[in-house]
Design an enzyme around this catalytic site. Structure first.
Site, PDB file in Angstrom:
ATOM      1  N   PHE A 161      55.477  54.953  39.112  1.00 36.27           N
ATOM      2  CA  PHE A 161      54.230  55.283  39.800  1.00 36.27           C
ATOM      3  C   PHE A 161      53.966  56.784  39.728  1.00 36.27           C
ATOM      4  O   PHE A 161      54.888  57.592  39.885  1.00 36.27           O
ATOM      5  CB  PHE A 161      54.316  54.930  41.293  1.00 36.27           C
ATOM      6  CG  PHE A 161      54.603  53.501  41.611  1.00 36.27           C
ATOM      7  CD1 PHE A 161      53.574  52.594  41.806  1.00 36.27           C
ATOM      8  CD2 PHE A 161      55.918  53.061  41.746  1.00 36.27           C
ATOM      9  CE1 PHE A 161      53.846  51.270  42.131  1.00 36.27           C
ATOM     10  CE2 PHE A 161      56.205  51.745  42.068  1.00 36.27           C
ATOM     11  CZ  PHE A 161      55.169  50.850  42.263  1.00 36.27           C
ATOM     12  N   ASP A 162      52.699  57.134  39.566  1.00 36.67           N
ATOM     13  CA  ASP A 162      52.259  58.493  39.854  1.00 36.67           C
ATOM     14  C   ASP A 162      52.233  58.663  41.369  1.00 36.67           C
ATOM     15  O   ASP A 162      52.295  57.690  42.127  1.00 36.67           O
ATOM     16  CB  ASP A 162      50.871  58.699  39.258  1.00 36.67           C
ATOM     17  CG  ASP A 162      50.321  60.087  39.508  1.00 36.67           C
ATOM     18  OD1 ASP A 162      51.110  61.049  39.550  1.00 36.67           O
ATOM     19  OD2 ASP A 162      49.096  60.206  39.685  1.00 36.67           O
ATOM     20  N   GLY A 163      52.133  59.908  41.826  1.00 40.41           N
ATOM     21  CA  GLY A 163      52.131  60.177  43.263  1.00 40.41           C
ATOM     22  C   GLY A 163      50.740  60.256  43.857  1.00 40.41           C
ATOM     23  O   GLY A 163      50.229  59.302  44.448  1.00 40.41           O
ATOM     24  N   ASP A 274      46.467  57.545  38.189  1.00 43.91           N
ATOM     25  CA  ASP A 274      45.023  57.644  38.430  1.00 43.91           C
ATOM     26  C   ASP A 274      44.295  58.480  37.398  1.00 43.91           C
ATOM     27  O   ASP A 274      43.058  58.500  37.381  1.00 43.91           O
ATOM     28  CB  ASP A 274      44.765  58.239  39.824  1.00 43.91           C
ATOM     29  CG  ASP A 274      45.135  59.716  39.885  1.00 43.91           C
ATOM     30  OD1 ASP A 274      44.266  60.538  40.243  1.00 43.91           O
ATOM     31  OD2 ASP A 274      46.281  60.057  39.573  1.00 43.91           O
TER      32      ASP A 274
END
Length: 298
Positions: A161-163, A274
């Site tokens: 996951f990105d943050g 995102d």
């Protein structure tokens, strides 16, 4: 008593995310839905090839045991019901325990996420993903031509996951985009002890931690945070996860380096981000999905 999905991780997925229907989709875009339906009907007995999210689904279902169902996969698709038959037949061919599906023949299916209590929606349709995110459901637009998942970890589900704007809110990203890197670093240092608000994928990470703590079917979970943050902004991200009592196995603070090659080494079954540029970098190496949320996706 009616059936229910209480206590399960419910993942809704479109047919194009689960199976490779790109040839059929090209016909749909070139002609019309009836030509598409005719081709799908002609291929009812031909199993579709695995799609970009196939490995993710296959491993999630492996957490189910005869004693306990922990994951439910539901096909949620703009396909017509006849094409839906091919989806179910293909799932059966590969031994995927998928029993439920909703097929809407061109209409947006996102509204059915609510009665399903779905925590995650994967689709190749940008509008459906945005609608799901607006309704409070974690969602990502899969890139059907992404690299397929590695076969090196058959007993381990790996997700990265990105943050910011994915696991966390886009609060810090807004500072970065409006005021620049120096202001972002100062803001995050000053707020290091203040947890970030939750982003759309926090519930997904929580559900994965539940699977991680009580593995089933011989499967394990390994998670990674892969972010453009670097020191000193790393601390707020870590402290936020600590405040949530959520652990990740790996954390990569890359300071703006391209994420693709790092993800190639981690070998996730799926990566969520995102930012379109990060997804383009990732998709050359691993299955990837664009989370159309936050300030980067007006």
């Amino acid at each position: 008593m009616p059936a229910n999905l209480d206590g399960q991780l419910v993942v809704a997925i479109s047919s194009r995310a689960l199976f490779d229907f790109e040839e059929e989709n090209e016909l749909f875009e070139a002609e019309d839905d009836r030509a598409y339906m005719a081709l799908q009907e002609a291929r009812l007995d031909l199993p579709a090839k695995p799609g970009v999210a196939f490995s993710l689904v296959n491993k999630l279902l492996a957490f189910n045991t005869p004693e306990q169902a922990r994951v439910e996969i539901v096909v949620l698709s703009r396909n017509d019901p006849v094409s839906g038959m091919r989806v179910f037949r293909s799932a059966k061919h590969y031994g995927l325990g998928i029993q439920r599906g909703v097929f809407t023949r061109g209409e947006s299916p996102w509204r059915y996420l609510r009665p399903l209590n779905a925590q995650l929606f994967l689709s190749a349709n940008e509008a459906d993903v945005r609608s799901a995110l607006a309704a409070g459901v974690a969602a990502a637009r899969v890139l059907p031509l992404s690299a397929k998942a590695s076969a090196e970890h058959p007993d381990e589900l790996r997700i990265a996951f990105d943050g910011d704007a994915v696991l966390f809110s886009d609060e810090a990203e807004r500072v970065f985009q409006s005021e620049g890197l120096s202001a972002f670093q100062s803001h995050e240092s000053a707020h290091a002890n203040i947890p970030l608000a939750a982003g759309p994928f926090k519930p997904v990470l929580e559900a994965l931690q539940g699977l991680q703590r009580q593995p089933g079917g011989g499967m394990r979970v390994r998670t990674a945070l892969v972010t453009a943050r670097s020191a000193p902004a790393h601390e707020r991200a870590i402290r936020t996860l600590m405040d949530w009592r959520i652990e990740v196995d790996e954390a990569m603070f890359l300071g703006g380096l391209a994420k693709g090659e790092f993800l190639r080494e981690f070998e996730p079954d799926f990566f969520f981000d995102d930012q379109a540029g990060h997804i383009a970098s990732a998709a050359a190496h691993v299955p990837a999905g664009h989370v159309s949320s936050g300030v980067s996706n007006p």
